[in-house]
Motif scaffolding. Structure first.
Motif, short mmCIF file in Angstrom:
data_model
loop_
_atom_site.label_atom_id
_atom_site.label_comp_id
_atom_site.label_asym_id
_atom_site.label_seq_id
_atom_site.Cartn_x
_atom_site.Cartn_y
_atom_site.Cartn_z
N ASN A 100 0.83 -1.21 0.00
CA ASN A 100 0.00 0.00 0.00
C ASN A 100 0.87 1.26 0.00
O ASN A 100 0.55 2.24 -0.68
CB ASN A 100 -0.92 0.02 1.22
CG ASN A 100 -2.12 -0.89 1.06
OD1 ASN A 100 -2.44 -1.33 -0.04
ND2 ASN A 100 -2.78 -1.19 2.16
N ASN A 130 -2.11 -4.58 -9.23
CA ASN A 130 -3.22 -3.98 -8.48
C ASN A 130 -4.31 -5.00 -8.19
O ASN A 130 -4.87 -5.03 -7.09
CB ASN A 130 -3.80 -2.81 -9.27
CG ASN A 130 -2.85 -1.63 -9.36
OD1 ASN A 130 -2.76 -0.83 -8.45
ND2 ASN A 130 -2.11 -1.53 -10.45
N ALA A 147 2.03 1.87 -3.41
CA ALA A 147 0.97 2.40 -4.27
C ALA A 147 0.72 3.88 -4.03
O ALA A 147 0.35 4.61 -4.95
CB ALA A 147 -0.32 1.60 -4.04
N GLY A 176 -1.51 3.19 -7.61
CA GLY A 176 -1.34 1.95 -8.36
C GLY A 176 0.00 1.30 -8.07
O GLY A 176 0.94 1.95 -7.60
N LEU A 177 0.08 0.01 -8.36
CA LEU A 177 1.32 -0.74 -8.20
C LEU A 177 1.95 -1.00 -9.56
O LEU A 177 1.25 -1.19 -10.56
CB LEU A 177 1.04 -2.08 -7.50
CG LEU A 177 0.61 -1.97 -6.04
CD1 LEU A 177 0.09 -3.31 -5.54
CD2 LEU A 177 1.76 -1.49 -5.17
#
Length: 259
Positions: A63, A102, A66, A74-75
């Motif tokens: 998290n 994600n 992200a 977003g990842l």
């Protein structure tokens, strides 16, 4: 702590940095870099083995990625296995926004931390929450077929879960460790109330007119024994340990401990 590496640190072909002068980029792509989409199945297996706090450590770090690295919210596709010298976090590499990274982060949150696993065609829902100590209270809502469920969690003690079902009739299996799973029938408008203490699980279905049914369960000796076995096996595994990190440059180095 930031994700699952594509190759063990013990392997002589382990390349911790995606971009380094000592070797071509593709030498590290599948032989050392972290792929965040692999975190989902790793956290799922941790949770299935009762390692809730370890799984949540990885979830929380993802998290943070992200929210603070690359595309906010977003990842990405890849990260270096180690931070570069003088850095606390590894660099993002590859695509900065990757759908399956994600998707896996969200999947494991809904299906394994919140424990929401629906089988709507067969009118069945499993509720198997595995929430860490850091989460003391939650209010959330999820869709279920043509209906929806409003949910609430309180860490307690005692732990309490409340699910209000709207526009759906379904069989619900409640799976709270260490108790044996309990199944109840829920009608539209019903509230499912769950209370868990160290000694007893209480599952109650309440309609607008009042209580419909109540079920209780004691801790399962078989589940407790299996958990003790899993804990013993995993006790010596150093999850999230970046031992043997190179002290400089982008070269290859074997690890002295598992990742």
């Amino acid at each position: 702590p930031w994700g699952v590496a594509t190759l063990t640190q013990h392997d002589p072909q382990f390349h911790p940095y995606h971009l380094a002068p000592e070797y071509p980029k593709d030498a590290a792509y599948h032989r050392g870099t972290v792929w965040p989409w692999l975190n989902g199945i790793a956290m799922q297996r941790m949770l299935e083995a009762g390692q809730v706090e370890t799984a949540y450590q990885l979830f929380a770090h993802a998290n943070r990625q992200a929210l603070t690295l690359g595309v906010v919210g977003g990842l990405g596709e890849n990260l270096d296995a180690y931070p570069h010298p003088g850095q606390l976090w590894p660099k993002l590499t590859g695509a900065y926004l990757q759908a399956w990274s994600n998707a896996e982060q969200l999947r494991v949150w809904y299906q394994y931390f919140l424990g929401i696993r629906p089988d709507v065609p067969n009118q069945h829902l499993t509720l198997a929450p595995r929430l860490p100590a850091a989460i003391q209270h939650l209010d959330y809502r999820f869709c279920l077929g043509a209906g929806s469920v409003a949910a609430q969690y309180q860490a307690g003690p005692p732990q309490t879960y409340k699910y209000v079902f709207q526009a759906i009739e379904i069989q619900v299996q409640v799976d709270i460790f260490p108790f044996a799973p309990t199944t109840v029938a829920v009608q539209p408008g019903d509230t499912l109330q769950i209370t868990a203490t160290a000694q007893q699980l209480t599952v109650e279905v309440v309609a607008a007119a009042g209580p419909v049914c109540t079920a209780t369960a004691a801790p399962s000796a078989a589940r407790l024994a299996r958990q003790a076995q899993d804990d013993a096996v995993l006790a010596s595994v150093a999850f999230a340990a970046a031992a043997g990190q190179p002290s400089g440059g982008g070269g290859r180095r074997l690890s002295s401990g598992p990742r």
